[in-house]
Design an enzyme around this catalytic site. Sequence first.
Site, mmCIF file in Angstrom:
data_model
loop_
_atom_site.group_PDB
_atom_site.id
_atom_site.type_symbol
_atom_site.label_atom_id
_atom_site.label_comp_id
_atom_site.label_asym_id
_atom_site.label_seq_id
_atom_site.Cartn_x
_atom_site.Cartn_y
_atom_site.Cartn_z
ATOM 1 N N HIS A 166 0.797 -1.212 0.000
ATOM 2 C CA HIS A 166 0.000 0.000 0.000
ATOM 3 C C HIS A 166 0.841 1.277 0.000
ATOM 4 C CE1 HIS A 166 -3.550 -2.322 2.042
ATOM 5 N NE2 HIS A 166 -3.399 -2.635 0.780
ATOM 6 N N ALA A 199 -2.453 5.019 -6.752
ATOM 7 C CA ALA A 199 -2.301 5.450 -5.362
ATOM 8 C C ALA A 199 -1.179 6.455 -5.166
ATOM 9 C CB ALA A 199 -2.069 4.238 -4.454
ATOM 10 N N ALA A 211 -7.246 0.356 -1.988
ATOM 11 C CA ALA A 211 -7.968 -0.082 -3.182
ATOM 12 C C ALA A 211 -9.242 0.718 -3.421
ATOM 13 C CB ALA A 211 -8.286 -1.574 -3.088
#
Length: 231
Positions: A166, A199, A211
Amino acid sequence: MQWGESAAFVRTDDPVLFPKERYPETLPDSTSGPGAPDLEFFTTPLAYKEHGDIGFDVHTYALHVYLVSSQRKAIKNRPVSRGSVLLRSADPSDCPIVNPNYLQAPEDAAKLIRGVRLLLKIAQTEPFASYLDHNFLRSDLDHGLHLKSDEELLELVKERVETVYHPASTCRMAPQDMNGVVDSQLRVYGIDGLRVCDASIYPWIVSGHTAGACYAMGEKLADLLKKYIHH
């Protein structure tokens, strides 16, 4: 393949989970709001290291703790750890300089230690404890961690800390004079015809998994492109 069996979100200032008499230090609030979590717990039916490259030859069960990436623009003037991705040179074939900068902020380590402590408590508590073999003391497995000091757990956190897919905000949306890379239309400053939609454009990392915000961003770009094409 999805390995995750269960997950839970908690706050490190929850007095039920982290009573003041055991955890007297008040940690900076890095959440996005009063009810938002700053830790995620995750379980997998087998243990592994290096993102699955290293496994074990016996049956294992793994408990994981993550910092929930929920960050305000300023948190008591002490933002949580932030890394960087910088150009190495003007040559596009040169690899960039990547510095994750894990645990730059001491509170990040302190919160992870609290998370590890809670997971170890769960592992010693029924009904979960009965599913574990507490007498199988092989050195490469994590037996006896609940007996470690905070200083020893800090070394464990330093050894194992990593991102879990992430990373964000390396190409962030912001005005150009604030070191932004893309504008509100997702266009890269100074390069005609190039937009970024992932992202990396988050001005600040979103509160939770990335997401969902990426799906919303994709919808936004689709709307922008439809308007662009129709005009």
